[in-house]
Scaffold this active site. Sequence first.
Site, PDB file in Angstrom:
ATOM      1  N   ASP A  63       0.964  -1.360   0.122  1.00  0.00           N
ATOM      2  CA  ASP A  63       0.132  -0.125   0.086  1.00  0.00           C
ATOM      3  C   ASP A  63       0.851   1.064  -0.054  1.00  0.00           C
ATOM      4  O   ASP A  63       1.745   1.460   1.022  1.00  0.00           O
ATOM      5  CB  ASP A  63      -0.901  -0.054   1.198  1.00  0.00           C
ATOM      6  CG  ASP A  63      -1.802   1.025   1.326  1.00  0.00           C
ATOM      7  OD1 ASP A  63      -1.402   2.253   0.573  1.00  0.00           O
ATOM      8  OD2 ASP A  63      -2.979   1.007   2.012  1.00  0.00           O
ATOM      9  N   VAL A  64       1.058   1.966  -1.040  1.00  0.00           N
ATOM     10  CA  VAL A  64       1.858   2.977  -1.292  1.00  0.00           C
ATOM     11  C   VAL A  64       1.577   4.363  -0.442  1.00  0.00           C
ATOM     12  O   VAL A  64       2.331   5.117  -0.274  1.00  0.00           O
ATOM     13  CB  VAL A  64       2.000   3.612  -2.712  1.00  0.00           C
ATOM     14  CG1 VAL A  64       2.692   2.330  -3.514  1.00  0.00           C
ATOM     15  CG2 VAL A  64       0.621   4.016  -3.332  1.00  0.00           C
ATOM     16  N   SER A 142      -2.047  14.175 -14.435  1.00  0.00           N
ATOM     17  CA  SER A 142      -3.123  14.061 -15.145  1.00  0.00           C
ATOM     18  C   SER A 142      -3.494  15.336 -15.758  1.00  0.00           C
ATOM     19  O   SER A 142      -3.132  16.331 -15.395  1.00  0.00           O
ATOM     20  CB  SER A 142      -4.332  13.632 -14.291  1.00  0.00           C
ATOM     21  OG  SER A 142      -5.519  13.838 -15.164  1.00  0.00           O
ATOM     22  N   TYR A 154      -8.723  15.334  -6.823  1.00  0.00           N
ATOM     23  CA  TYR A 154      -7.753  14.882  -7.906  1.00  0.00           C
ATOM     24  C   TYR A 154      -6.879  15.793  -8.771  1.00  0.00           C
ATOM     25  O   TYR A 154      -5.757  15.687  -8.900  1.00  0.00           O
ATOM     26  CB  TYR A 154      -8.495  14.137  -8.820  1.00  0.00           C
ATOM     27  CG  TYR A 154      -7.839  13.310  -9.781  1.00  0.00           C
ATOM     28  CD1 TYR A 154      -7.491  12.012  -9.614  1.00  0.00           C
ATOM     29  CD2 TYR A 154      -8.120  13.399 -11.256  1.00  0.00           C
ATOM     30  CE1 TYR A 154      -6.955  10.879 -10.394  1.00  0.00           C
ATOM     31  CE2 TYR A 154      -7.275  12.719 -12.104  1.00  0.00           C
ATOM     32  CZ  TYR A 154      -6.823  11.496 -11.819  1.00  0.00           C
ATOM     33  OH  TYR A 154      -6.266  10.616 -12.628  1.00  0.00           O
ATOM     34  N   ALA A 155      -7.514  17.058  -8.877  1.00  0.00           N
ATOM     35  CA  ALA A 155      -6.905  17.841  -9.530  1.00  0.00           C
ATOM     36  C   ALA A 155      -5.999  18.551  -8.676  1.00  0.00           C
ATOM     37  O   ALA A 155      -4.504  18.838  -9.432  1.00  0.00           O
ATOM     38  CB  ALA A 155      -7.730  19.202 -10.301  1.00  0.00           C
ATOM     39  N   ALA A 157      -4.264  17.031  -6.399  1.00  0.00           N
ATOM     40  CA  ALA A 157      -3.228  15.849  -6.001  1.00  0.00           C
ATOM     41  C   ALA A 157      -2.388  15.927  -7.471  1.00  0.00           C
ATOM     42  O   ALA A 157      -1.005  16.068  -7.293  1.00  0.00           O
ATOM     43  CB  ALA A 157      -3.756  14.793  -5.990  1.00  0.00           C
TER      44      ALA A 157
HETATM   45  P1  NAI Z   1      -6.911   1.879 -12.469  1.00  0.00           P
HETATM   46  O1  NAI Z   1      -7.943   2.204 -11.505  1.00  0.00           O
HETATM   47  O2  NAI Z   1      -7.308   1.028 -13.340  1.00  0.00           O
HETATM   48  O3  NAI Z   1      -5.658   1.260 -11.597  1.00  0.00           O
HETATM   49  C1  NAI Z   1      -4.912   1.862 -10.585  1.00  0.00           C
HETATM   50  C2  NAI Z   1      -4.181   0.709  -9.759  1.00  0.00           C
HETATM   51  O4  NAI Z   1      -3.700   1.334  -8.584  1.00  0.00           O
HETATM   52  C3  NAI Z   1      -5.159  -0.373  -9.286  1.00  0.00           C
HETATM   53  O5  NAI Z   1      -4.631  -1.664  -9.820  1.00  0.00           O
HETATM   54  C4  NAI Z   1      -5.126  -0.316  -7.968  1.00  0.00           C
HETATM   55  O6  NAI Z   1      -5.065  -1.311  -7.111  1.00  0.00           O
HETATM   56  C5  NAI Z   1      -3.834   0.584  -7.664  1.00  0.00           C
HETATM   57  N1  NAI Z   1      -3.943   1.340  -6.245  1.00  0.00           N
HETATM   58  C6  NAI Z   1      -4.711   2.171  -5.791  1.00  0.00           C
HETATM   59  N2  NAI Z   1      -4.264   2.521  -4.727  1.00  0.00           N
HETATM   60  C7  NAI Z   1      -3.170   1.942  -4.280  1.00  0.00           C
HETATM   61  C8  NAI Z   1      -2.472   1.887  -3.117  1.00  0.00           C
HETATM   62  N3  NAI Z   1      -2.658   2.789  -1.817  1.00  0.00           N
HETATM   63  N4  NAI Z   1      -1.234   1.267  -3.258  1.00  0.00           N
HETATM   64  C9  NAI Z   1      -0.885   0.540  -4.257  1.00  0.00           C
HETATM   65  N5  NAI Z   1      -1.618   0.357  -5.224  1.00  0.00           N
HETATM   66  C10 NAI Z   1      -2.737   1.154  -5.362  1.00  0.00           C
HETATM   67  O7  NAI Z   1      -6.298   3.306 -13.028  1.00  0.00           O
HETATM   68  P2  NAI Z   1      -5.650   3.820 -14.130  1.00  0.00           P
HETATM   69  O8  NAI Z   1      -6.819   4.309 -15.254  1.00  0.00           O
HETATM   70  O9  NAI Z   1      -4.879   2.761 -14.931  1.00  0.00           O
HETATM   71  O10 NAI Z   1      -4.882   4.933 -13.977  1.00  0.00           O
HETATM   72  C11 NAI Z   1      -3.314   4.710 -13.401  1.00  0.00           C
HETATM   73  C12 NAI Z   1      -2.670   6.173 -13.307  1.00  0.00           C
HETATM   74  O11 NAI Z   1      -2.785   7.038 -14.283  1.00  0.00           O
HETATM   75  C13 NAI Z   1      -3.428   6.831 -11.998  1.00  0.00           C
HETATM   76  O12 NAI Z   1      -2.440   7.447 -11.246  1.00  0.00           O
HETATM   77  C14 NAI Z   1      -4.243   7.787 -12.615  1.00  0.00           C
HETATM   78  O13 NAI Z   1      -4.683   8.928 -11.713  1.00  0.00           O
HETATM   79  C15 NAI Z   1      -3.919   8.245 -13.842  1.00  0.00           C
HETATM   80  N6  NAI Z   1      -4.345   8.766 -14.838  1.00  0.00           N
HETATM   81  C16 NAI Z   1      -5.236   7.869 -15.492  1.00  0.00           C
HETATM   82  C17 NAI Z   1      -6.238   8.532 -16.652  1.00  0.00           C
HETATM   83  C18 NAI Z   1      -7.220   7.547 -17.210  1.00  0.00           C
HETATM   84  O14 NAI Z   1      -8.051   8.116 -18.188  1.00  0.00           O
HETATM   85  N7  NAI Z   1      -7.393   6.226 -16.922  1.00  0.00           N
HETATM   86  C19 NAI Z   1      -5.997   9.822 -16.981  1.00  0.00           C
HETATM   87  C20 NAI Z   1      -4.958  10.615 -16.224  1.00  0.00           C
HETATM   88  C21 NAI Z   1      -4.250   9.925 -15.175  1.00  0.00           C
END
Ligand code: NAI
Length: 252
Positions: A63-64, A142, A154-155, A157
């Site tokens: 857990d980061v 983002s 979120y914005a 952060a």
């Molecule tokens: P997602 O929700 O599909 O995956 C996020 C992963 O992070 C999940 O596997 C989750 O279990 C893990 N996670 C959450 N909290 C955690 C914690 N405390 N410790 C360890 N792991 C944890 O998200 P996605 O869409 O793949 O996004 C990845 C990154 O990209 C994020 O930082 C998101 O904010 C950013 N992002 C995503 C966009 C999108 O359109 N999907 C757009 C802009 C940024």
Amino acid sequence: MERFTDRIAVVTGAAQGIGAAIAQRLAAEGAAVAVVDLSAERARPVVETITAAGGRAVALGCDVTDPAAVTAMTDEVVATFGQLDILVNNAGITRDNLLFKMPAQDWDAVLTTNLSSMFHCCQAAQRHMVPARYGKIVNLSSRSALGNRGQVNYAAAKAGVQGLTATLAIELGPYGINVNAVAPGFVATAMTAAVAARIGMDTEQHRRQVAEQTPLRRVGRPEEIASVVAFLASEDASYVSGQTLYVNGGAR
Ligand code: NAI
């Protein structure tokens, strides 16, 4: 050419979505990858795809948001592989709401998971990178950093991620460490599918609507973020540091 031969990478939040694509891309180019997520069980299927393709990876639960767990995770990576060259801070969550309805816990959760976690991970990683005089840190910001209705937490952060990135580039640059950020627009993952569900739209319909407003007329794929992260983590970007690169299909 394999850009990451003999490199050791940590990718957080790598069990799915963008993080999984990043882990797979780095491994495909020769890195040994620690696929980090909330539990090792969640991360294991991604490790299996990497090893099935001939790559090297381990699944680690961490857990980061927990500084002690983050330190233990980076120590385990170094104990297993001998070094830590690349850190991709990708783990993130959303808890969207308009300001007047947003519980303080949702403000805290998003700031803690999306921003404070990066402080912990960078602090833990630099203990290994600074003595090695080598490191590549890539942080997920983002497009929402520029402002997005319903995402004040979120914005804030993700804008904070850009400030952290610019500052760590200054502090860690003298030790041969590049620090950059990638700011994706809309990428088709579980995170954006959840947005569609929250506003009562079908996932595909929501994606089509976003695509119509995007110059390239489509939403992004996780692999299209992973390729840019790989560039920033590679020697192709050896003189790039402190930057945030928007990857959003041309949206302004
Ligand atoms: P997602 O929700 O599909 O995956 C996020 C992963 O992070 C999940 O596997 C989750 O279990 C893990 N996670 C959450 N909290 C955690 C914690 N405390 N410790 C360890 N792991 C944890 O998200 P996605 O869409 O793949 O996004 C990845 C990154 O990209 C994020 O930082 C998101 O904010 C950013 N992002 C995503 C966009 C999108 O359109 N999907 C757009 C802009 C940024």
